[in-house]
Write a protein that holds these residues in place. Structure first.
Motif, PDB file in Angstrom:
ATOM      1  N   SER A 173     -27.911  59.041  15.994  1.00 23.72           N
ATOM      2  CA  SER A 173     -28.140  57.637  16.348  1.00 23.72           C
ATOM      3  C   SER A 173     -29.560  57.194  16.030  1.00 23.72           C
ATOM      4  CB  SER A 173     -27.854  57.415  17.833  1.00 23.72           C
ATOM      5  OG  SER A 173     -28.794  58.118  18.614  1.00 23.72           O
ATOM      6  N   GLY A 174     -30.382  58.106  15.499  1.00 21.11           N
ATOM      7  CA  GLY A 174     -31.744  57.753  15.127  1.00 21.11           C
ATOM      8  C   GLY A 174     -32.753  57.940  16.247  1.00 21.11           C
ATOM      9  N   LEU A 175     -32.331  58.508  17.383  1.00 18.94           N
ATOM     10  CA  LEU A 175     -33.273  58.717  18.486  1.00 18.94           C
ATOM     11  C   LEU A 175     -34.108  59.977  18.302  1.00 18.94           C
ATOM     12  CD1 LEU A 175     -31.051  57.690  21.523  1.00 18.94           C
ATOM     13  CD2 LEU A 175     -32.870  56.364  20.447  1.00 18.94           C
ATOM     14  N   GLY A 176     -33.610  60.904  17.522  1.00 18.06           N
ATOM     15  CA  GLY A 176     -34.388  62.086  17.186  1.00 18.06           C
ATOM     16  C   GLY A 176     -34.208  63.252  18.149  1.00 18.06           C
ATOM     17  N   TRP A 177     -34.667  64.411  17.669  1.00 18.43           N
ATOM     18  CA  TRP A 177     -34.543  65.647  18.429  1.00 18.43           C
ATOM     19  C   TRP A 177     -35.489  65.673  19.623  1.00 18.43           C
ATOM     20  CZ3 TRP A 177     -30.483  68.552  17.418  1.00 18.43           C
ATOM     21  CH2 TRP A 177     -29.896  68.464  16.156  1.00 18.43           C
ATOM     22  N   ARG A 178     -36.619  65.010  19.489  1.00 18.40           N
ATOM     23  CA  ARG A 178     -37.598  65.049  20.574  1.00 18.40           C
ATOM     24  C   ARG A 178     -37.065  64.370  21.838  1.00 18.40           C
ATOM     25  NH1 ARG A 178     -43.959  63.335  20.166  1.00 18.40           N
ATOM     26  NH2 ARG A 178     -44.493  63.995  22.256  1.00 18.40           N
ATOM     27  N   LEU A 179     -36.422  63.220  21.668  1.00 14.73           N
ATOM     28  CA  LEU A 179     -35.843  62.524  22.813  1.00 14.73           C
ATOM     29  C   LEU A 179     -34.700  63.337  23.415  1.00 14.73           C
ATOM     30  CD1 LEU A 179     -36.140  59.906  24.431  1.00 14.73           C
ATOM     31  CD2 LEU A 179     -34.349  58.937  23.012  1.00 14.73           C
ATOM     32  N   LEU A 180     -33.915  63.990  22.562  1.00 15.64           N
ATOM     33  CA  LEU A 180     -32.848  64.865  23.042  1.00 15.64           C
ATOM     34  C   LEU A 180     -33.432  66.019  23.857  1.00 15.64           C
ATOM     35  CD1 LEU A 180     -29.944  65.971  23.138  1.00 15.64           C
ATOM     36  CD2 LEU A 180     -30.418  67.094  20.936  1.00 15.64           C
ATOM     37  N   GLY A 181     -34.491  66.633  23.326  1.00 16.63           N
ATOM     38  CA  GLY A 181     -35.140  67.731  24.055  1.00 16.63           C
ATOM     39  C   GLY A 181     -35.671  67.268  25.403  1.00 16.63           C
ATOM     40  N   GLY A 182     -36.253  66.059  25.436  1.00 11.64           N
ATOM     41  CA  GLY A 182     -36.751  65.513  26.696  1.00 11.64           C
ATOM     42  C   GLY A 182     -35.631  65.275  27.688  1.00 11.64           C
ATOM     43  N   ALA A 183     -34.481  64.802  27.191  1.00 11.87           N
ATOM     44  CA  ALA A 183     -33.334  64.554  28.073  1.00 11.87           C
ATOM     45  C   ALA A 183     -32.837  65.865  28.681  1.00 11.87           C
ATOM     46  CB  ALA A 183     -32.213  63.863  27.294  1.00 11.87           C
ATOM     47  N   TRP A 184     -32.720  66.903  27.861  1.00  9.83           N
ATOM     48  CA  TRP A 184     -32.286  68.214  28.367  1.00  9.83           C
ATOM     49  C   TRP A 184     -33.318  68.787  29.338  1.00  9.83           C
ATOM     50  CZ3 TRP A 184     -27.945  70.924  28.550  1.00  9.83           C
ATOM     51  CH2 TRP A 184     -26.909  70.585  27.690  1.00  9.83           C
ATOM     52  N   TRP A 185     -34.593  68.630  29.022  1.00  5.33           N
ATOM     53  CA  TRP A 185     -35.651  69.167  29.872  1.00  5.33           C
ATOM     54  C   TRP A 185     -35.629  68.522  31.258  1.00  5.33           C
ATOM     55  CZ3 TRP A 185     -38.462  73.335  29.784  1.00  5.33           C
ATOM     56  CH2 TRP A 185     -39.621  73.413  30.571  1.00  5.33           C
ATOM     57  N   ARG A 186     -35.402  67.214  31.302  1.00  4.44           N
ATOM     58  CA  ARG A 186     -35.339  66.518  32.590  1.00  4.44           C
ATOM     59  C   ARG A 186     -34.129  66.950  33.419  1.00  4.44           C
ATOM     60  NH1 ARG A 186     -36.890  62.415  29.212  1.00  4.44           N
ATOM     61  NH2 ARG A 186     -34.757  61.626  29.023  1.00  4.44           N
ATOM     62  N   LEU A 187     -33.086  67.416  32.746  1.00  3.74           N
ATOM     63  CA  LEU A 187     -31.858  67.788  33.453  1.00  3.74           C
ATOM     64  C   LEU A 187     -31.826  69.245  33.901  1.00  3.74           C
ATOM     65  CD1 LEU A 187     -29.249  65.920  31.222  1.00  3.74           C
ATOM     66  CD2 LEU A 187     -29.881  65.372  33.570  1.00  3.74           C
ATOM     67  N   ARG A 188     -32.836  70.007  33.576  1.00  3.27           N
ATOM     68  CA  ARG A 188     -32.777  71.441  33.857  1.00  3.27           C
ATOM     69  C   ARG A 188     -32.656  71.745  35.349  1.00  3.27           C
ATOM     70  NH1 ARG A 188     -38.124  70.387  33.365  1.00  3.27           N
ATOM     71  NH2 ARG A 188     -39.622  71.704  34.490  1.00  3.27           N
ATOM     72  N   GLY A 189     -33.336  70.970  36.191  1.00  6.59           N
ATOM     73  CA  GLY A 189     -33.229  71.187  37.636  1.00  6.59           C
ATOM     74  C   GLY A 189     -31.815  70.929  38.132  1.00  6.59           C
ATOM     75  N   LEU A 190     -31.199  69.846  37.649  1.00 11.56           N
ATOM     76  CA  LEU A 190     -29.829  69.526  38.033  1.00 11.56           C
ATOM     77  C   LEU A 190     -28.874  70.618  37.561  1.00 11.56           C
ATOM     78  CD1 LEU A 190     -27.741  67.534  39.184  1.00 11.56           C
ATOM     79  CD2 LEU A 190     -27.671  66.468  36.924  1.00 11.56           C
ATOM     80  N   ILE A 191     -29.094  71.106  36.348  1.00  9.89           N
ATOM     81  CA  ILE A 191     -28.239  72.171  35.815  1.00  9.89           C
ATOM     82  C   ILE A 191     -28.324  73.413  36.705  1.00  9.89           C
ATOM     83  CG2 ILE A 191     -27.922  73.764  33.883  1.00  9.89           C
ATOM     84  CD1 ILE A 191     -28.952  71.459  32.061  1.00  9.89           C
TER      85      ILE A 191
END
Length: 198
Positions: free
Chosen positions: A55-73
């Motif tokens: 979608s053009g948002l890039g890998w960095r934004l994806l990495g940030g999204a996963w990083w923010r979710l690590r506690g929930l995971i």
């Protein structure tokens, strides 16, 4: 800040807001009902993750999204593992994470005004029941936008606890509640300043 929209020229940016909302609703239904299994969960999360660079948002934004979710995971996964077993824990945690990532993708690629317009037109029949479609549309769009915001708050609390040498645990609840309530007050003030709330 109410909107998390990131300007871009990707495929999802060009899709109409209505199509994205319909896709999000359909994905939530399919992901909730289909038996995935561990491999299916991995495929689902990989497919959702690939939507970010596509979608053009890039890998960095994806990495940030996963990083923010690590506690929930960790918290959700551990609780489910304990109570329902490993396979079900992986599947259900994967479902929640996939839907959160999709909700963030919608908010990152859709202007808040476009989202409000679509929701308002869809909710017009509620006027017959005495519900104001504009108010209902605003509430739904703010709820969708709040998903990635809450994930960011969890990350802030975890970082603050780590800096103080405190382990992640039940103590995350109160600071998260305070941050969420402060954000709600800020959003309410912003809406009131624009004449959208009383």
């Amino acid at each position: 800040m109410i909107s998390l929209y990131r300007p871009g020229e990707g495929l999802l940016h060009r899709l109409p807001a209505g199509a994205k909302l319909l896709g999000l609703a359909a994905a939530a239904l399919v992901v909730s009902l289909l038996p995935l299994g561990v491999i299916g969960t991995a495929v689902l999360l990989s497919a959702v993750s690939l939507l970010y660079p596509l979608s053009g948002l890039g890998w960095r934004l994806l990495g940030g999204a996963w990083w923010r979710l690590r506690g929930l995971i960790l918290v959700l996964g551990a609780a489910l593992w304990l109570f329902v077993g490993p396979d079900t824990a992986v599947q259900n945690t994967g479902r929640v994470i996939a839907l959160i990532l999709l909700a963030e993708l919608v908010t990152r690629t859709t202007r808040m005004g476009d989202l409000l317009d679509v929701l308002q037109s869809v909710l017009q029949p509620l006027r017959l029941l005495g519900v104001d479609p504009a108010t209902a549309a605003l509430a739904i769009s703010l709820t969708i936008a709040m998903v990635p915001v809450l994930a960011g708050f969890v990350q802030q609390v975890r970082d603050a606890q780590r800096a103080r040498g405190v382990r992640m645990g039940p103590r995350v609840g109160l600071p998260l509640l305070v941050l969420t309530m402060k954000h709600a007050d800020d959003v309410g003030d912003a809406l009131a300043a624009r004449g959208l709330a009383r």
